[in-house]
Design a protein around this motif. Structure first.
Motif, mmCIF file in Angstrom:
data_model
loop_
_atom_site.group_PDB
_atom_site.id
_atom_site.type_symbol
_atom_site.label_atom_id
_atom_site.label_comp_id
_atom_site.label_asym_id
_atom_site.label_seq_id
_atom_site.Cartn_x
_atom_site.Cartn_y
_atom_site.Cartn_z
ATOM 1 N N VAL A 1 9.917 -1.411 -17.743
ATOM 2 C CA VAL A 1 10.088 -0.657 -16.494
ATOM 3 C C VAL A 1 9.184 0.564 -16.569
ATOM 4 O O VAL A 1 9.094 1.199 -17.623
ATOM 5 C CB VAL A 1 11.555 -0.208 -16.292
ATOM 6 N N VAL A 2 8.518 0.880 -15.460
ATOM 7 C CA VAL A 2 7.735 2.112 -15.368
ATOM 8 C C VAL A 2 8.354 2.969 -14.267
ATOM 9 O O VAL A 2 8.441 2.540 -13.106
ATOM 10 C CB VAL A 2 6.251 1.837 -15.067
ATOM 11 N N LEU A 3 8.825 4.153 -14.646
ATOM 12 C CA LEU A 3 9.364 5.120 -13.682
ATOM 13 C C LEU A 3 8.221 6.023 -13.246
ATOM 14 O O LEU A 3 7.585 6.681 -14.075
ATOM 15 C CB LEU A 3 10.479 5.941 -14.328
ATOM 16 N N LEU A 4 7.961 6.043 -11.944
ATOM 17 C CA LEU A 4 6.807 6.741 -11.397
ATOM 18 C C LEU A 4 7.222 8.001 -10.648
ATOM 19 O O LEU A 4 8.182 7.981 -9.869
ATOM 20 C CB LEU A 4 6.062 5.839 -10.415
ATOM 21 N N PRO A 5 6.480 9.090 -10.822
ATOM 22 C CA PRO A 5 6.688 10.243 -9.958
ATOM 23 C C PRO A 5 6.036 9.970 -8.603
ATOM 24 O O PRO A 5 5.211 9.063 -8.470
ATOM 25 C CB PRO A 5 5.973 11.372 -10.697
ATOM 26 N N GLY A 6 6.386 10.751 -7.624
ATOM 27 C CA GLY A 6 5.761 10.607 -6.311
ATOM 28 C C GLY A 6 6.269 11.684 -5.384
ATOM 29 O O GLY A 6 7.097 12.518 -5.761
ATOM 30 N N LEU A 7 5.748 11.654 -4.175
ATOM 31 C CA LEU A 7 6.216 12.573 -3.137
ATOM 32 C C LEU A 7 6.932 11.837 -2.014
ATOM 33 O O LEU A 7 7.718 12.429 -1.285
ATOM 34 C CB LEU A 7 5.039 13.365 -2.561
ATOM 35 N N ALA A 8 6.631 10.545 -1.872
ATOM 36 C CA ALA A 8 7.269 9.755 -0.814
ATOM 37 C C ALA A 8 7.046 8.281 -1.102
ATOM 38 O O ALA A 8 6.155 7.901 -1.864
ATOM 39 C CB ALA A 8 6.700 10.116 0.558
ATOM 40 N N VAL A 9 7.880 7.456 -0.485
ATOM 41 C CA VAL A 9 7.663 6.010 -0.475
ATOM 42 C C VAL A 9 8.042 5.536 0.922
ATOM 43 O O VAL A 9 8.909 6.123 1.566
ATOM 44 C CB VAL A 9 8.504 5.310 -1.574
ATOM 45 N N ASP A 10 7.342 4.498 1.394
ATOM 46 C CA ASP A 10 7.648 4.050 2.759
ATOM 47 C C ASP A 10 8.408 2.728 2.756
ATOM 48 O O ASP A 10 8.758 2.187 1.699
ATOM 49 C CB ASP A 10 6.376 4.007 3.626
ATOM 50 N N ALA A 11 8.662 2.207 3.946
ATOM 51 C CA ALA A 11 9.502 1.017 4.103
ATOM 52 C C ALA A 11 8.894 -0.230 3.464
ATOM 53 O O ALA A 11 9.588 -1.222 3.254
ATOM 54 C CB ALA A 11 9.756 0.763 5.596
ATOM 55 N N ARG A 12 7.596 -0.173 3.142
ATOM 56 C CA ARG A 12 6.932 -1.310 2.492
ATOM 57 C C ARG A 12 6.912 -1.156 0.976
ATOM 58 O O ARG A 12 6.446 -2.051 0.268
ATOM 59 C CB ARG A 12 5.485 -1.426 2.990
ATOM 60 N N GLY A 13 7.367 0.007 0.482
ATOM 61 C CA GLY A 13 7.302 0.254 -0.951
ATOM 62 C C GLY A 13 6.019 0.942 -1.375
ATOM 63 O O GLY A 13 5.764 1.102 -2.568
ATOM 64 N N ARG B 1 6.255 5.593 6.949
ATOM 65 C CA ARG B 1 4.965 5.066 6.527
ATOM 66 C C ARG B 1 4.157 6.151 5.816
ATOM 67 O O ARG B 1 4.169 7.301 6.229
ATOM 68 C CB ARG B 1 4.169 4.554 7.740
ATOM 69 N N VAL B 2 3.495 5.761 4.735
ATOM 70 C CA VAL B 2 2.526 6.647 4.099
ATOM 71 C C VAL B 2 1.160 5.992 4.207
ATOM 72 O O VAL B 2 1.049 4.767 4.284
ATOM 73 C CB VAL B 2 2.871 6.925 2.609
ATOM 74 N N PRO B 3 0.087 6.783 4.223
ATOM 75 C CA PRO B 3 -1.258 6.210 4.276
ATOM 76 C C PRO B 3 -1.521 5.424 2.991
ATOM 77 O O PRO B 3 -1.061 5.822 1.916
ATOM 78 C CB PRO B 3 -2.180 7.428 4.349
ATOM 79 N N GLU C 1 -4.491 3.104 0.572
ATOM 80 C CA GLU C 1 -5.876 2.755 0.317
ATOM 81 C C GLU C 1 -5.915 1.378 -0.335
ATOM 82 O O GLU C 1 -4.883 0.852 -0.751
ATOM 83 C CB GLU C 1 -6.524 3.828 -0.571
ATOM 84 N N ALA C 2 -7.104 0.806 -0.430
ATOM 85 C CA ALA C 2 -7.242 -0.582 -0.888
ATOM 86 C C ALA C 2 -6.638 -0.802 -2.273
ATOM 87 O O ALA C 2 -6.102 -1.876 -2.558
ATOM 88 C CB ALA C 2 -8.711 -0.990 -0.874
ATOM 89 N N HIS C 3 -6.709 0.221 -3.145
ATOM 90 C CA HIS C 3 -6.231 0.040 -4.517
ATOM 91 C C HIS C 3 -4.725 0.255 -4.659
ATOM 92 O O HIS C 3 -4.161 0.007 -5.723
ATOM 93 C CB HIS C 3 -6.963 1.007 -5.469
ATOM 94 N N ASP C 4 -4.055 0.738 -3.619
ATOM 95 C CA ASP C 4 -2.632 1.050 -3.716
ATOM 96 C C ASP C 4 -1.794 -0.222 -3.863
ATOM 97 O O ASP C 4 -2.094 -1.243 -3.244
ATOM 98 C CB ASP C 4 -2.165 1.829 -2.484
ATOM 99 N N ARG C 5 -0.764 -0.127 -4.677
ATOM 100 C CA ARG C 5 0.155 -1.251 -4.896
ATOM 101 C C ARG C 5 1.577 -0.783 -4.629
ATOM 102 O O ARG C 5 1.944 0.330 -4.998
ATOM 103 C CB ARG C 5 0.054 -1.753 -6.340
ATOM 104 N N PRO C 6 2.403 -1.636 -4.003
ATOM 105 C CA PRO C 6 3.782 -1.229 -3.733
ATOM 106 C C PRO C 6 4.631 -1.196 -4.993
ATOM 107 O O PRO C 6 4.347 -1.897 -5.970
ATOM 108 C CB PRO C 6 4.291 -2.308 -2.763
ATOM 109 N N VAL C 7 5.663 -0.360 -4.976
ATOM 110 C CA VAL C 7 6.648 -0.335 -6.057
ATOM 111 C C VAL C 7 7.750 -1.334 -5.717
ATOM 112 O O VAL C 7 7.835 -1.833 -4.587
ATOM 113 C CB VAL C 7 7.233 1.080 -6.254
ATOM 114 N N HIS C 8 8.585 -1.627 -6.709
ATOM 115 C CA HIS C 8 9.671 -2.592 -6.495
ATOM 116 C C HIS C 8 10.941 -1.940 -5.962
ATOM 117 O O HIS C 8 11.744 -2.603 -5.298
ATOM 118 C CB HIS C 8 9.988 -3.311 -7.811
ATOM 119 N N ALA C 9 11.129 -0.651 -6.285
ATOM 120 C CA ALA C 9 12.362 0.020 -5.858
ATOM 121 C C ALA C 9 12.165 1.527 -5.861
ATOM 122 O O ALA C 9 11.270 2.050 -6.529
ATOM 123 C CB ALA C 9 13.524 -0.345 -6.787
ATOM 124 N N VAL C 10 13.008 2.200 -5.106
ATOM 125 C CA VAL C 10 13.088 3.662 -5.139
ATOM 126 C C VAL C 10 14.524 4.029 -5.483
ATOM 127 O O VAL C 10 15.474 3.392 -4.996
ATOM 128 C CB VAL C 10 12.661 4.304 -3.796
#
Length: 204
Positions: free
Chosen positions: A131-143, A181-183, A185-194
């Motif tokens: 499991v990788v726990l990621l920091p962030g500022l937001a996540v959207d409905a698509r992950g 929704r967050v903007p 980019e092509a390299h972005d990958r969704p997370v599995h959960a928040v």
């Protein structure tokens, strides 16, 4: 979970400023109370219950608190890896051995980070994580996750992909940071959960 209203494609810099301004208004009690709820819900994730190795991070300032979660994982016998920021913004990793194993490191004019003081295991150590726990500022409905913009975790995710590693990706946030929704980019990958102080939301 509340949703931040905005246009169909909000501006990354504006969204970051708005989210950071809300975080900066939190009191120490707010952060402490949220950390307790966050740890409780995260520890109920089946993926964390079965994990042997978890890559995580130490929260700083008004970030959702992670220390209670790190200690609980360690008490379960989980190997917890923590990042150490390299000069090129990539991340090295070291094992967490309790709060006394952390050092406060100032990186130039940016915020000070708490990093593990022991042996450095190399940037590829993260590929061992279940499991990788990621920091962030937001996540959207698509992950899709909005980070701070430093690119460190984009490198981590790219490294995992190159290695064929498939850990569960979980972002830790406050409730109001689950947005429409967050903007991306092509390299972005969704997370599995928040995980937020009020619960867990999974993404397909």
């Amino acid at each position: 979970m509340r949703h931040l209203k905005g246009g169909p494609e909000p501006d990354k810099h504006m969204l970051r400023r708005e989210l950071l301004a809300v975080r900066n208004g939190l009191t120490t009690d707010d952060v402490r109370e949220a950390a307790t709820g966050l740890a409780q819900h995260a520890l109920q994730l089946p993926e964390l219950a079965h994990a042997r190795t978890v890559a995580a991070y130490v929260s700083v300032g008004s970030e959702p608190g992670t220390l209670a979660l790190l200690d609980a994982l360690r008490e379960r016998g989980v190997r917890v890896l923590l990042p150490a920021l390299l000069p090129d913004n990539d991340l090295d990793w070291g094992a967490y051995a309790g709060e006394g194993s952390l050092a406060r490191i100032q990186h130039g004019g940016r915020m000070a980070l708490f990093e593990p003081v022991g042996e450095r295991l190399g940037p590829d150590a993260v590929t061992d994580a279940d499991v990788v726990l990621l920091p962030g500022l937001a996540v959207d409905a698509r992950g899709m996750r909005l980070g701070r913009g430093g690119g460190s975790y984009d490198r981590v995710l790219a490294r995992l992909e190159r290695a064929g590693a498939r850990p569960t990706l979980v972002v830790l946030l406050y409730d109001a940071e689950v947005v429409e929704r967050v903007p991306e980019e092509a390299h972005d990958r969704p997370v599995h959960a928040v995980v937020t102080p009020s619960g867990v939301r999974r993404f397909s």
